[in-house]
Structures are given as structure tokens and as C-alpha cells.
Scaffold this motif. Structure first.
Motif, short mmCIF file in Angstrom:
data_model
loop_
_atom_site.label_atom_id
_atom_site.label_comp_id
_atom_site.label_asym_id
_atom_site.label_seq_id
_atom_site.Cartn_x
_atom_site.Cartn_y
_atom_site.Cartn_z
N LEU A 444 12.27 47.85 11.81
CA LEU A 444 11.40 48.68 12.63
C LEU A 444 10.49 49.56 11.77
N GLU A 445 11.04 50.09 10.69
CA GLU A 445 10.22 50.89 9.79
C GLU A 445 9.12 50.04 9.17
N LYS A 446 9.44 48.82 8.81
CA LYS A 446 8.44 47.92 8.20
C LYS A 446 7.36 47.57 9.21
N TRP A 447 7.73 47.26 10.43
CA TRP A 447 6.74 46.88 11.44
C TRP A 447 5.74 48.01 11.70
N THR A 448 6.24 49.23 11.87
CA THR A 448 5.32 50.34 12.17
C THR A 448 4.46 50.69 10.96
N ALA A 449 5.04 50.64 9.76
CA ALA A 449 4.26 50.93 8.55
C ALA A 449 3.20 49.86 8.33
N ASP A 450 3.57 48.60 8.53
CA ASP A 450 2.60 47.51 8.36
C ASP A 450 1.48 47.62 9.38
N PHE A 451 1.82 47.97 10.62
CA PHE A 451 0.80 48.13 11.65
C PHE A 451 -0.20 49.20 11.24
N ARG A 452 0.29 50.33 10.79
CA ARG A 452 -0.59 51.43 10.38
C ARG A 452 -1.48 51.01 9.22
N ALA A 453 -0.88 50.37 8.19
CA ALA A 453 -1.64 50.00 7.01
C ALA A 453 -2.66 48.91 7.31
N ARG A 454 -2.30 47.97 8.18
CA ARG A 454 -3.16 46.81 8.45
C ARG A 454 -4.31 47.15 9.37
N THR A 455 -4.08 48.05 10.34
CA THR A 455 -5.10 48.32 11.36
C THR A 455 -5.86 49.62 11.14
N GLY A 456 -5.27 50.55 10.40
CA GLY A 456 -5.88 51.87 10.29
C GLY A 456 -5.65 52.73 11.52
N LYS A 457 -4.89 52.23 12.47
CA LYS A 457 -4.57 52.98 13.68
C LYS A 457 -3.30 53.80 13.46
N GLY A 458 -3.12 54.81 14.28
CA GLY A 458 -1.97 55.68 14.14
C GLY A 458 -0.68 55.02 14.60
N ALA A 459 0.41 55.40 13.98
CA ALA A 459 1.74 54.94 14.40
C ALA A 459 2.70 56.09 14.20
N ALA A 460 3.60 56.29 15.14
CA ALA A 460 4.61 57.35 15.03
C ALA A 460 5.85 56.93 15.78
N VAL A 461 6.99 57.50 15.39
CA VAL A 461 8.28 57.18 16.00
C VAL A 461 8.93 58.48 16.42
N VAL A 462 9.48 58.52 17.63
CA VAL A 462 10.18 59.70 18.14
C VAL A 462 11.57 59.28 18.59
N ASN A 463 12.58 59.95 18.06
CA ASN A 463 13.98 59.66 18.39
C ASN A 463 14.70 60.94 18.81
N ALA A 464 16.02 60.88 18.90
CA ALA A 464 16.84 62.05 19.29
C ALA A 464 18.24 61.82 18.72
N HIS A 465 19.29 62.19 19.48
CA HIS A 465 20.68 61.81 19.22
C HIS A 465 21.37 62.60 18.10
N VAL A 466 20.63 63.10 17.13
CA VAL A 466 21.25 63.74 15.97
C VAL A 466 21.73 65.15 16.30
N GLY A 467 21.03 65.85 17.18
CA GLY A 467 21.39 67.22 17.48
C GLY A 467 20.64 68.24 16.67
N VAL A 468 19.54 67.84 16.01
CA VAL A 468 18.67 68.75 15.28
C VAL A 468 17.23 68.31 15.49
N PHE A 469 16.30 69.26 15.28
CA PHE A 469 14.88 68.93 15.24
C PHE A 469 14.51 68.67 13.78
N HIS A 470 13.84 67.54 13.55
CA HIS A 470 13.52 67.17 12.16
C HIS A 470 12.29 66.29 12.13
N ALA A 471 11.38 66.59 11.21
CA ALA A 471 10.17 65.79 11.04
C ALA A 471 10.11 65.27 9.62
N SER A 472 9.71 64.03 9.47
CA SER A 472 9.55 63.41 8.15
C SER A 472 8.54 62.30 8.30
N ARG A 473 8.36 61.53 7.26
CA ARG A 473 7.52 60.34 7.36
C ARG A 473 8.02 59.28 6.40
#
Length: 624
Positions: A444-473
Motif C-alpha cells: 500500500l505504501e508503494k502504490w500511493t508513493a508511486d501514484f504521487r511520483a508518477r502523476t504529480g497528483k496528491g496522495a495521503a493516507v489517514v488511519n486510526a487504531h493506535v490511540g494517538v494523533f501522529h503525522a509523518s510521511r
């Protein structure tokens, strides 16, 4: 293409070498500002450590190999690459210490969730007395637990790396765990093996690297998560142990690098359009007036008042997946939103707790995975209720692939956002909450990264479950973990452990190829009380410190990243870098990133802060 080096990290949190005959290995990884990584060659790294204890040399595959010179001891290894450093401990030797021998077995207490049972002493254990933990797991199809509580929390000296216990099993397949609390009062679950053996066996659970020592054991327990497994059982437990290395200096906490996705000062209100995300309320129909229900209702009211375009509920809105739970969920959503705000419901693992499948969710809220477009952004909502996307529904992986390929061709789609309850990477050291299938996570990480690099369009992923707020890339793709809206957090406030929700602002006018600006996240903590501490009088030419504190559920916590705040002031207050202030106009400057207030010239000024709709202000007098 990698950008300039912004930080480095080791491939391990620590290295423990059990004895002088052993060895350990580690590597060094470099990061750029967009989360692209590359291994650092050993020849480019400079190491500092106790050479009397260890010999560290370049090994195979770009790794370092650590070999003991002494029989026991510990040292901090500092790695430096082009001015960037990372530090981690290396220890030689382990001592197994008994922390509970059950001579007090008659004072232990029983507890349970969705079961029944008891604890009682037995005369013949592994060594001396032991404790029998018996339980009935036939009373529910949701997750059942049986707890054994010591008379008082068991304090463990030193900095143990693992906890152990001797367990007499009967091949029933129960899951085992310890619960510990650290010096900050944070609780952790340490999960062990499933009991697939008969007779005595020693089990071991690793202690997360994030704990603040000293730690205490608060309980041992068995767990059954499968709805189809109904049985009564018992285990004998004896001789709790701790694997303790030689005392080591605690490495300095790594500098927190705020991700530009999170708004630190300001709001998402200026974005062309916005949407809200909440997750992990975890209420049950059996207790419709619980605190979890109140928190869910509170969050929905806050979201509605903020007027986003729509709401995404990113899993674990309910705690169990019975028809009555979804009926209550629908009732709460109808009562609080009243049809005035569209919402999309992504299932989490708790949406199948009890029945064991997604059927009840589907009857109440429709298909668990879907796609839709909104104002130039394609949303892909995925079902990870079983812990992986593949086992929840393999067809949705094809749906994701088709959605990405279609978005690449469609000129009206400028960005794609992928939602799923379980993150590909758990930001907490325990890693208990990430996708179970690591190959799937990498895909999944490869698909979204490849989409962004190949198209120049934005891609982002939003999840939950951990019990904390956290942002990274990861490889240029912003990845956001949404925290809990009702359930207690799983980390400290410094780690993003607080309750609340998130407002995302989307600006399709921003160039997405650079990865910055098209998506911003305003993290809105629940605010029971808010206080602003500002010096009443400051002399011109000097600086002072300003702090804001919010209260949640009786706990005070500093207003700090990843919480978002909106700082403002009277016309003679400059918010931001003091070097950009106008001395003839501004009386004071305030930098939210540092909390530093600088007095420029005599006069009065007003400073205010707003957090999730709650505002406080204070007046400062600058003297000559």
C-alpha cells in the motif's frame, strides 16, 4: 530523488547482547523532509561509545557489528552523520530476576471482561506455590479476558527488557499478556504467545522501548478474541521474572520533528473545503449513558458546529458489533447530526467484535469499502476489520488499484486520500496496532508513493487504531494517524495521547507534486478547561515565556504539537518570528513555535489563543 538529509535514525531502538560470546548488529538510515529514506554507509558515519566494553566495526550489507570486549556493562552509542545524530543504548549481559514467587497467592484478585472465573492458590507450582487462574469464556462471542491482579503493583528494579512467567497450559489456545505502567503513569499491554502447550513452559514478553522507567506489573491475563471459540479453561502461573541488563544511561529523547501536515498556529478555515475525521469512540449498547457515549456525542456536536463538508468515522465507533450496538450508533448519529452533515463510516476491528464478521455493520451502514469523489479529491475507504485488508476483503485491493489508476487518467481528480482503520506503521514502539500483514503494508505504501511520483497528483493516507494523533510521511506521502474520540489514549500527551478529532483542509489550487500545502490537518483536542499564562509586566528589550494548558478528563496537559491552536492578538502584537516584527508598530511579538514573547517598546497588548473553539486572552504591560 532524495532531498537533503534532515535526520538520521538507527535500525534498532537498542542492542542487547546476552553474554560475552554473543554479538549484535545495527544499521543507520537517513531521512529527507518528505520521508524518503536511504541506508547510510558505515564509512559516512562517526561512532562514539565505550571502546573498553565494545568493538564496533562495519559488517555485511551495510550494517555495523558490535562485539563485546567486557563480560557485562552498558554504553550509549552516538552516531553522527553530517551534523545529525542519533543515540541508542547497547548492553552486554542479562540477569534474570524473580519479581513474583506467589508466596502471596491467596491475596491475588480476579477480574474479567465478558467472562467469569476466579483465582486461587495451589500448593505445587513450578517452584513452590502457584496461582490458578480459571475462567468461563462461553458467556460472550466478543473478546473475553480473565485477569489476575497482584495485591499491589509489582515494582521492578532497573530497566528490564523483557518480562517472563512460568505458565502451565492445557492446549486451549488462549492469548497471554501482562499489563504494566511506567513512571509517567502510562499503561502498556505486553502480549505473549498463545497457550498451545500442555504442562509448564516459560513465556516472555518484550518491554517497549518507549517506557519511562521504573515500571510496575499491574496484572497478568488471558484473552480469547475468536467468536467461534467457546470454552472454560484454567492456567497455573508462577515465578514472574524480569530480564534486566546492567544499568544504562537513558539516551536523550529524540528531537520531535513536527510534520508540516499539522497546523500548529491557525485553522483549516481558510481552505476551499474541509472534512472532519473522528475515530475510536468505542461505546456499547449495553451502556447507552456511558462516558464513551457522552464523548462520542460531544465530538459529533463539535464537528457539526465547525461546518465541514462531511465527516469520516474512521473505525471503532462502537466497541462490539452486535445489531444493538449499530442501532445505538445510528441513533446517536441521527440525533446529533440530524441529517445536517453527511458522514461516511469506515469499519475497524471492533465493528466485528462479537459476531466475528462484518454482516451487522453492512446491514446498518452499507458496504464497508467504497470510493467517492469530492471537489477534485478521490476518497478510497477500506475495511481492515480483521487486521488486514486482504483477509477483510481481497476484492477491495483491486478496488484501490482501480481507483488509483482511474485517478491517474482523470484530469478532474487532483488528489487521492486512502482511509483504513489500521495504519501501515504504528508510530509507538510497541507496534501492536499496525497492519498484521507487513507485505500488504509495504504494498500500500508503494502504490500511493508511486501514484504521487508518477502523476504529480496528491496522495495521503489517514488511519486510526493506535490511540494517538501522529503525522509523518513515507516516500513523500503524508500519513496521518487519528487519535481517540472516546476511548482512553494509548500514549502520553507528548506522544499525541489525548482525545479529540481532526479537521482537514484541502486546497486543490496548490501544486501537489511538491507534497506541501494541498492538505492540512487541524488537530482539535477536547478542551474541558483552557488556561493562558502570560507575565503581566515585561520590560522592553527583554523576553518572557508564555504557556497554555488544557484539561481533559481531570488531567492537565500543555498545549503543544500535535495539538493545533490559533494564536492572535491586538493590532500591536506580531505573531510569528520576532525578526519580522515592525518596531514602530508592534509592542510585543510572540512566537508560538517557541513560546517566547519579546517586548519591543512600552505599551499594553493583548494576546489570545483559541483551541477547538475555546478562547482565552491576557493583557501584557511593557514597561520602559
Amino acid at each position: 530523488m532524495l532531498g537533503p538529509l534532515t535526520r538520521i535514525g538507527a535500525t534498532v531502538d537498542r542492542v542487547t547482547i546476552p553474554d560475552q560470546k554473543g554479538g549484535g548488529a545495527f544499521g543507520v538510515v537517513g531521512f529527507d523532509e518528505d520521508g524518503f529514506t536511504a541506508p547510510i554507509e558505515p564509512s559516512d558515519a562517526e561512532l562514539t561509545y565505550d571502546t573498553a566494553l565494545l568493538d564496533i566495526k562495519p559488517g555485511e550489507d551495510g550494517l555495523f557489528t558490535a562485539t563485546p570486549r567486557g563480560s557485562t556493562g552498558s554504553t550509549l552509542v552516538t552516531v553522527e552523520v553530517k551534523g545529525h545524530t542519533t543515540v541508542f543504548p547497547v548492553s552486554v549481559g542479562l540477569e534474570e530476576k524473580t519479581i513474583a514467587d506467589f508466596d502471596d497467592a491467596d491475596r491475588w484478585r480476579f477480574g474479567t471482561a465478558r467472562g467469569s472465573g476466579k483465582v486461587e492458590p495451589v500448593a505445587e507450582g513450578h517452584t513452590g506455590r502457584a496461582l490458578r487462574l480459571s475462567y468461563d469464556f462461553t458467556q460472550s462471542t466478543a473478546t473475553r479476558t480473565a485477569y489476575a491482579y497482584p495485591p499491589a503493583p509489582i515494582e521492578i528494579p532497573g530497566q528490564p527488557l523483557a518480562l517472563g512467567a512460568w505458565v502451565h497450559g492445557d492446549e486451549k489456545g488462549e492469548w497471554t499478556a501482562f499489563t504494566i505502567t511506567d513512571a509517567n503513569g502510562q499503561s502498556y499491554s505486553l502480549y505473549g504467545p498463545y497457550i498451545t502447550w500442555k504442562g509448564w513452559r516459560q513465556i516472555e514478553m518484550q518491554v517497549p522501548a518507549s517506557v519511562a522507567y521504573p515500571i510496575k506489573v499491574t496484572r497478568f491475563y488471558t484473552i480469547e478474541t475468536s467468536a467461534n471459540r467457546q470454552y472454560t479453561g484454567e492456567v497455573l502461573i508462577d515465578d514472574f521474572t524480569a530480564e534486566v541488563p546492567p544499568p544504562a544511561q537513558t539516551p536523550p529523547a529524540p528531537e520531535r520533528v513536527p510534520d508540516p501536515l499539522v497546523i500548529q498556529d491557525g485553522t483549516a478555515d481558510g481552505s476551499p473545503w474541509r472534512f472532519a475525521v473522528l475515530s475510536d469512540a468505542q461505546f456499547v449498547a449495553a451502556d447507552p449513558d456511558s462516558e464513551f457515549v457522552r464523548q462520542a456525542r460531544r465530538t459529533l456536536r463539535e464537528v457539526l458546529a465547525a461546518k465541514p463538508d462531511f465527516l469520516v468515522i474512521n473505525g471503532d465507533f462502537v466497541d462490539t458489533g452486535y445489531e444493538a450496538d449499530f442501532a445505538l450508533a445510528k441513533k446517536i448519529l441521527d440525533e446529533e447530526l440530524g441529517g445536517r452533515l453527511p458522514y461516511y463510516y469506515v469499519p475497524g476491528n471492533h465493528e466485528i467484535y462479537g459476531p466475528g464478521d462484518i454482516g451487522n455493520f453492512r446491514k446498518a451502514f452499507g458496504e464497508p469499502s467504497r470510493t467517492f469523489d469530492h471537489k477534485g479529491t478521490r476518497f478510497v475507504l477500506l475495511d481492515s476489520s480483521t487486521g488486514t485488508y486482504r483477509t477483510s476483503s481481497y476484492a477491495q485491493l483491486t478496488m484501490l488499484r482501480d481507483a488509483l489508476d482511474g485517478a491517474a487518467r482523470d484530469r478532474s481528480v487532483r488528489s487521492v486520500m486512502v482511509f483504513g482503520h489500521h495504519p501501515a506503521r504504528d508510530p509507538l514502539p510497541s507496534k501492536n496496532s499496525q497492519l498484521a500483514d507487513r507485505k500488504e503494508a509495504a504494498l500500500l505504501e508503494k502504490w500511493t508513493a508511486d501514484f504521487r511520483a508518477r502523476t504529480g497528483k496528491g496522495a495521503a493516507v489517514v488511519n486510526a487504531h493506535v490511540g494517538v494523533f501522529h503525522a509523518s510521511r513515507v516516500d513523500g506521502v503524508p500519513t496521518f494517524v487519528n487519535g481517540n474520540s472516546g476511548k482512553n489514549p494509548s500514549g502520553s500527551p507528548a506522544d499525541g495521547g489525548f482525545t479529540g478529532w481532526t479537521m482537514f483542509g484541502v486546497d486543490p489550487r496548490v501544486n501537489t507534486r511538491g507534497g506541501d500545502g494541498w492538505l492540512r490537518a487541524e488537530v482539535r483536542p477536547h478542551v474541558d478547561e483552557l488556561s493562558l499564562t502570560v507575565p503581566e509586566r515585561v520590560k522592553a528589550g527583554t523576553t518572557a515565556h508564555v504557556t497554555a494548558t488544557l484539561r481533559q478528563d481531570g488531567e492537565d496537559m500543555p498545549l503543544a504539537y500535535p495539538m493545533s491552536a490559533d494564536w492572535s492578538g491586538s493590532p500591536n502584537v506580531h505573531i510569528g518570528d520576532a525578526r519580522r516584527a515592525l518596531p514602530w508598530l508592534h509592542t510585543v511579538t510572540f512566537d508560538p513555535a517557541t513560546g517566547r514573547l519579546t517586548a519591543l517598546r512600552p505599551g499594553k497588548a493583548t494576546l489570545s489563543v483559541t483551541v477547538n473553539g475555546v478562547r482565552r486572552q491576557a493583557t501584557i504591560t511593557v514597561t520602559g
